[in-house]
Design an enzyme around this catalytic site. Structure first.
Site, short mmCIF file in Angstrom:
data_model
loop_
_atom_site.label_atom_id
_atom_site.label_comp_id
_atom_site.label_asym_id
_atom_site.label_seq_id
_atom_site.Cartn_x
_atom_site.Cartn_y
_atom_site.Cartn_z
N ASP A 15 -2.26 7.40 -7.18
CA ASP A 15 -2.17 7.18 -8.63
C ASP A 15 -0.82 7.62 -9.17
O ASP A 15 -0.19 8.55 -8.64
CB ASP A 15 -3.30 7.95 -9.32
CG ASP A 15 -3.56 7.41 -10.72
OD1 ASP A 15 -3.00 6.36 -11.08
OD2 ASP A 15 -4.32 8.05 -11.46
N HIS A 32 4.84 0.09 -8.41
CA HIS A 32 3.99 -0.30 -7.27
C HIS A 32 4.85 -0.55 -6.02
O HIS A 32 4.45 -0.21 -4.90
CB HIS A 32 3.18 -1.55 -7.60
CG HIS A 32 2.18 -1.33 -8.71
ND1 HIS A 32 1.34 -0.23 -8.74
CD2 HIS A 32 1.89 -2.04 -9.84
CE1 HIS A 32 0.58 -0.28 -9.83
NE2 HIS A 32 0.90 -1.36 -10.51
N LEU A 126 -3.23 6.14 14.78
CA LEU A 126 -3.93 6.23 13.50
C LEU A 126 -4.58 4.88 13.13
O LEU A 126 -4.01 3.83 13.39
CB LEU A 126 -2.87 6.58 12.44
CG LEU A 126 -3.27 6.56 10.97
CD1 LEU A 126 -4.13 7.77 10.64
CD2 LEU A 126 -2.03 6.56 10.08
N SER A 183 -13.09 7.81 -9.41
CA SER A 183 -12.80 6.39 -9.66
C SER A 183 -13.38 5.44 -8.62
O SER A 183 -12.68 4.54 -8.14
CB SER A 183 -11.28 6.18 -9.78
OG SER A 183 -10.77 6.93 -10.86
#
Ligand code: FPP
Length: 227
Positions: A15, A32, A126, A183
């Site tokens: 965020d 972004h 990962l 959220s």
């Protein structure tokens, strides 16, 4: 850092992109773009720390309410990233999977997600779980419908019907950007997650911020309801 206490599954609510941009008099979309660069830094950092699974909240089922331009930009950013960055995933041995509602996603995005998942399926480092058109409630409802087709609904049957059932439960949930909410993020999986809130906006996140969050996690006393 104690390697045996590294969280297996870390989730991040990335965020603060919009506010990062606004403070620099830049369009939100620029935030972004910088957020994507931060995501790449943190994927590398998570690999280096030995985290097995990293869930990144890239686009929620609620994000469609944003201005059309911003929605298009985000969709395009994710699509272009996946199209161009196979080398990044290969070099880091990262496998990519998707969580979210497939039926609401444009076909071109879905095709790119599926291709990346196919191409990276054999990588053993990962695993990055990209949450695109994702909502925790939506995932639970879809899983419940699927699980109830085959018999009684139990915690086990619902867990097995989630988007990525092989994932361990969430150990550490991080939210950046000075907001203190969940959220609709991985609601089922975060039942016993440790929470970590960072005041920094997501585009400012560095490897050291993840290391700090993991070190903080290692000091927690997880009891899972016992004493
Ligand atoms: C929240 O910040 C951020 C988003 C809704 C988008 C996050 C997406 C990325 C960082 C791109 C990641 C893509 C990949 C492939 C990993 P906000 O816009 O709500 O910020 P604000 O609260 O300051 O307005």
């Amino acid at each position: 850092m104690a390697p045996d206490l590294v969280p297996a599954h870390v989730g991040i609510i990335m965020d603060g992109n919009g506010r990062w941009a606004r403070e620099r008099n830049l369009p939100r979309t620029h935030g972004h773009g910088e957020g994507l660069k931060a995501a790449k830094r943190i994927v590398r950092a998570a690999s280096d720390l030995g985290i097995r699974c990293l869930s990144l909240y890239a686009f929620s089922t609620e994000n469609w309410k944003r201005a059309t331009d911003e929605v298009s930009y985000l969709m395009d950013l994710i699509k272009t990233h996946l199209k161009q960055e196979f080398r990044f995933y290969r070099e880091n041995g990262v496998r990519v999977v998707h969580s979210g509602n497939r039926s609401g996603l444009p076909a071109d995005i879905l095709a790119e997600i599926d291709e990346t998942a196919r191409e990276t399926a054999g990588f053993t480092g990962l695993t990055v779980n990209l949450l695109v058109n994702y909502g925790g409630r939506d995932e639970i409802i879809r899983a419940a419908n699927k699980a109830s087709e085959t018999g009684a609904l139990t915690e086990k049957s619902l867990s097995a019907a989630l988007d990525n059932p092989e994932f361990p439960e969430l150990d550490l949930l991080i939210r950046t950007g000075r907001e203190y909410r969940i959220s609709n993020f991985l609601l089922w999986q975060s039942a016993y997650a440790e929470l970590w809130f960072s005041d920094k906006y997501w585009p400012d996140w560095e490897a050291s911020d993840l290391a700090e969050a993991v070190a903080g996690y290692q000091k927690r006393n997880r009891r899972f309801g016992s004493v």
